[in-house]
Motif scaffolding. Structure first.
Motif, PDB file in Angstrom:
ATOM      1  N   LEU B  25      37.720  24.370   7.122  1.00  0.00           N
ATOM      2  CA  LEU B  25      37.859  24.380   5.662  1.00  0.00           C
ATOM      3  C   LEU B  25      38.446  23.081   5.122  1.00  0.00           C
ATOM      4  O   LEU B  25      39.093  23.071   4.077  1.00  0.00           O
ATOM      5  N   LEU B  28      37.458  22.041   1.401  1.00  0.00           N
ATOM      6  CA  LEU B  28      37.578  23.287   0.629  1.00  0.00           C
ATOM      7  C   LEU B  28      37.421  23.052  -0.882  1.00  0.00           C
ATOM      8  O   LEU B  28      37.954  22.092  -1.425  1.00  0.00           O
ATOM      9  N   THR B  29      36.678  23.955  -1.510  1.00  0.00           N
ATOM     10  CA  THR B  29      36.654  23.981  -2.982  1.00  0.00           C
ATOM     11  C   THR B  29      37.060  25.390  -3.407  1.00  0.00           C
ATOM     12  O   THR B  29      37.200  26.283  -2.563  1.00  0.00           O
ATOM     13  N   THR B  32      34.418  27.889  -2.044  1.00  0.00           N
ATOM     14  CA  THR B  32      33.977  27.881  -0.644  1.00  0.00           C
ATOM     15  C   THR B  32      34.028  29.308  -0.088  1.00  0.00           C
ATOM     16  O   THR B  32      35.066  29.971  -0.191  1.00  0.00           O
ATOM     17  N   THR B  72      36.619  33.923  -1.664  1.00  0.00           N
ATOM     18  CA  THR B  72      36.758  32.480  -1.952  1.00  0.00           C
ATOM     19  C   THR B  72      38.220  32.180  -2.305  1.00  0.00           C
ATOM     20  O   THR B  72      38.983  33.088  -2.672  1.00  0.00           O
TER      21      THR B  72
END
Lengths: 284, 86
Positions: B25, B28-29, B32, B72
């Motif tokens: 990760l 990561l956003t 994600t 998420t």
């Protein structure tokens, strides 16, 4: 995530998940296994035989957990729970560890896993189930049968009930009914219950110890035990053991047994009575 | 910190934890996928939820382990804020 005890209202759903998770088993296997566990649970008045896992109302997993009474060496009552088969659908696999953790939460209960796959062993250890013994000792019986020993081993069916503790008698009776070898080791005035499960090693018939209060007694009376088992057609005795615990003239089989446990387990005794080895053996 | 965590603090704490704990990760956003992407496995979920419980002082029940809460980072943050709401 919702974890419900398996009971009459959802046993069919638990069976459906088990069939989905273990498609190699014969069609009636889980039906018979759940039936046997339910009958036992009802007569022994133990907790539910496991849990059904659902997410947003959909069944996604199941864990069979078999509770049984036990006693420590000093006679103290112990609750033990054998974590048997479990499965979680791929879509909800992220909940597997949570399901297991929730199922082994009581500090007063001895939890065991007797059939962990290699992948599950790592998970077990993260959750506090530690390896007690990895491997088995295979003891050829023809040699042991020649050893002198004053004790005597008899089949449970041929033993006077007055010689036995009532709880031991019930346990031996229940396991004999499941097709296991229930026997009594009599040494002087003491009667010790033994439960053995038929097994095979390199095509030969043998018997694995499922219940023996003391490993020391097994070793001390291996001559009597060997003579008894040979008469029944068994050629070896299998005892879960670390390599360092093997007896002279025995073989070590590192992959045949793996016992993981959490809680105050008696390391000298072997007690897998009323475990998956007993129940699932009998439904095979 | 408990109920007075700001939105930014919750987001940052979750993001930092996920990136440090799960190497997959790193990029990561907020959106994600954590579960369906396979980045967080079963033990990871266990660790994550224990971390969130301790870090934000919230009590987690079985029902909280819902994919809608975990899928998420954004959903995780929203879940924490809901749990912290008076």
């Amino acid at each position: 995530m919702n974890l419900q005890p398996i009971g009459p209202e959802n046993i069919d759903r638990a069976e459906a998940v088990l069939c989905r998770g273990f498609p190699d088993r014969p069609p009636d296997f889980w039906h018979n296994a759940l039936g046997a566990l339910t009958r036992y649970q009802s007569s022994a008045r133990t907790a539910a035989s496991g849990s059904l896992l659902s997410v947003c109302g959909t069944d996604v997993g199941v864990l069979l957990a078999i509770e049984s009474p036990s006693r420590s060496r000093n006679g103290r009552a112990i609750r033990k729970v054998n974590l048997s088969s479990w499965y979680v659908d791929e879509s909800a696999r992220y909940l597997a560890a949570m399901m297991l953790k929730a199922s082994i939460a009581s500090p007063e209960i001895v939890y065991t896993d007797l059939t962990p796959t290699l992948a599950v062993r790592a998970l077990n250890q993260r959750l506090g189930l530690v390896p007690i013994r990895i491997g088995s000792m295979i003891v050829p019986l023809p040699i042991d049968a020649l050893r002198p020993d004053q004790a005597n081993v008899t089949a449970f069916a041929e033993t006077s009930l007055s010689d036995l503790d009532p709880d031991d008698a019930r346990m031996l009776h229940d396991h004999a009914a499941m097709g296991l070898e229930s026997a009594v080791l009599v040494d002087g005035g003491a009667a010790t219950p033994l439960i053995l499960m038929p097994t095979r090693f390199r095509g030969l018939r043998g018997a694995r110890v499922l219940h023996a209060p003391s490993r020391g007694d097994l070793r001390r009376h291996r001559g009597s035990i060997a003579r008894y088992l040979i008469k029944l057609g068994f050629l070896f005795l299998e005892v879960e053991a670390a390599r360092s615990e093997t007896w002279p003239s025995s073989l070590f089989a590192p992959t045949r047994a793996a016992v993981f446990a959490k809680g105050p387990i008696d390391l000298d005794g072997i007690d897998h009575s009323y475990s998956e080895l007993a129940f699932l053996h009998s439904t095979t | 910190m408990t109920s007075r965590d700001t939105v930014d603090e919750v987001d940052a704490t979750i993001s930092t934890y996920l990136q440090e704990r799960f190497p997959a990760l790193r990029d990561l956003t907020d959106n994600t996928p954590l579960l369906s992407g396979g980045a967080v496995d079963s033990l990871g979920v266990l660790d994550l939820m224990m971390f969130l419980g301790e870090r934000f002082g919230i009590e987690l029940s079985d029902e909280d382990f819902d994919p809608d809460n975990i899928e998420t980072p954004a959903r995780l943050a929203a879940f924490i804020r809901r749990k912290q709401a008076p």
